[in-house]
Design a protein around this motif. Structure first.
Motif, PDB file in Angstrom:
ATOM      1  N   UNK A 155       0.835  -1.148  -0.006  1.00 57.71           N
ATOM      2  CA  UNK A 155      -0.285   0.203   0.173  1.00 57.71           C
ATOM      3  C   UNK A 155       0.888   1.354  -0.190  1.00 57.71           C
ATOM      4  N   UNK A 156       1.859   1.714   0.879  1.00 55.46           N
ATOM      5  CA  UNK A 156       2.587   2.632   0.873  1.00 55.46           C
ATOM      6  C   UNK A 156       3.278   2.410  -0.366  1.00 55.46           C
ATOM      7  N   UNK A 168       7.579   4.760   1.247  1.00 53.70           N
ATOM      8  CA  UNK A 168       8.957   4.441   1.473  1.00 53.70           C
ATOM      9  C   UNK A 168       8.318   3.496   3.514  1.00 53.70           C
ATOM     10  N   UNK A 169       8.463   2.118   2.970  1.00 54.85           N
ATOM     11  CA  UNK A 169       8.087   1.908   4.371  1.00 54.85           C
ATOM     12  C   UNK A 169       8.701   0.972   4.578  1.00 54.85           C
ATOM     13  N   UNK A 170       9.426   0.164   5.788  1.00 53.08           N
ATOM     14  CA  UNK A 170      10.316  -1.200   6.310  1.00 53.08           C
ATOM     15  C   UNK A 170       9.613  -1.326   6.687  1.00 53.08           C
ATOM     16  N   UNK A 184      -2.676   2.858  13.317  1.00 52.25           N
ATOM     17  CA  UNK A 184      -1.768   2.295  12.475  1.00 52.25           C
ATOM     18  C   UNK A 184      -1.747   2.970  11.312  1.00 52.25           C
ATOM     19  N   UNK A 185      -3.103   3.080  10.793  1.00 53.33           N
ATOM     20  CA  UNK A 185      -3.571   3.791   9.456  1.00 53.33           C
ATOM     21  C   UNK A 185      -3.647   5.334   9.447  1.00 53.33           C
ATOM     22  N   UNK A 212       1.153   8.715   6.928  1.00 51.98           N
ATOM     23  CA  UNK A 212       2.298  10.036   7.139  1.00 51.98           C
ATOM     24  C   UNK A 212       3.171   9.238   6.353  1.00 51.98           C
ATOM     25  N   UNK A 213       3.443   7.789   6.454  1.00 52.79           N
ATOM     26  CA  UNK A 213       4.216   7.759   5.327  1.00 52.79           C
ATOM     27  C   UNK A 213       4.169   7.540   3.893  1.00 52.79           C
ATOM     28  N   UNK A 214       3.329   8.655   3.519  1.00 53.52           N
ATOM     29  CA  UNK A 214       2.583   9.017   2.594  1.00 53.52           C
ATOM     30  C   UNK A 214       1.215   8.474   1.529  1.00 53.52           C
ATOM     31  N   UNK A 215       0.701   7.579   2.463  1.00 51.62           N
ATOM     32  CA  UNK A 215      -0.568   6.998   1.878  1.00 51.62           C
ATOM     33  C   UNK A 215      -2.267   8.320   1.680  1.00 51.62           C
TER      34      UNK A 215
END
Length: 219
Positions: free
Chosen positions: A19-20, A26-28, A43-44, A49-52
């Motif tokens: 999804x990210x 970017x996700x890790x 979590x959403x 905040x991570x770009x979704x």
């Protein structure tokens, strides 16, 4: 449920990555681990905040749909989980499933488990305050018609363990994605394969057991 009974955390992590990345973010793996056991709307917000570029409820819907699809293909039961659920059912011990996953996913897992394993389900879309608040476990005990202090809760995440302990339940932490800390009053096991009816009875009677084989300092 996730992590304790079924090894679905990799499903959630995969769904988060997909999804990210689909939204150019970017996700890790490290960021994903920070979401283990947390309410889905919480979590959403992190994923947003991570770009979704979606509203939190829409993010939750996307994640649930992806994980549910994977569960319909294969339920990755943790070692010993089905056997323990079946033994508890055969012994007439009423059980509640307490999960921050929503009912649409929890029902899919339960439908693929031992018949009659759960008397009730408490899911993340049925509570106002999710884990680590005690509300989910207090609601489960209420539905079972028992004092939460007479219940044994089995958890794998820090947030779930905190919720169960805050509700007053005797709590067993089982290691899955994250290590289980050595806390006062918390029983521990490295796997449900090491847990049987006798183990549950002892914890329910007030014993604090450590089946991990480790010696850690109490936090």
């Amino acid at each position: 449920m996730d992590g304790t009974l079924v090894d679905t955390e990799p499903y959630w992590i995969r769904a988060e990555h997909e999804l990210v990345e689909a939204h150019g973010g970017r996700w890790s793996h490290e960021k994903a681990l920070q979401l283990v056991g947390k309410p889905l709307l919480t979590s959403a917000e992190v994923l947003r905040d991570a770009g979704v570029d979606l509203e939190p409820p829409a993010i939750v819907d996307r994640l649930l749909a992806r994980v549910t699809t994977q569960v319909r293909t294969r339920v990755p039961w943790q070692p010993g989980a089905r056997e323990l659920l079946a033994a508890l059912s055969d012994a007439g011990v009423p059980c509640a499933l307490v999960t921050m996953s929503y009912a649409v996913l929890a029902e899919e897992v339960v439908a693929r488990g031992p018949d009659g394993a759960f008397a009730t389900l408490v899911t993340g879309d049925q509570v106002t305050r999710g884990k680590p608040d005690p509300e989910p476990y207090l609601l489960a005990a209420e539905r079972l018609g028992v004092d939460p202090r007479r219940c044994v809760a089995i958890e794998d995440s820090p947030t779930g363990i905190a919720s169960a302990l805050a509700a007053g339940a005797r709590t067993l932490g089982v290691e899955a994605v994250l290590p289980v800390p050595h806390l006062a009053g918390l029983s521990r096991a490295s796997s449900l394969a090491a847990v049987d009816l006798g183990t549950i009875a002892r914890i329910g009677a007030g014993e604090v057991l450590d089946l991990t084989g480790r010696r850690d300092e109490v936090a």
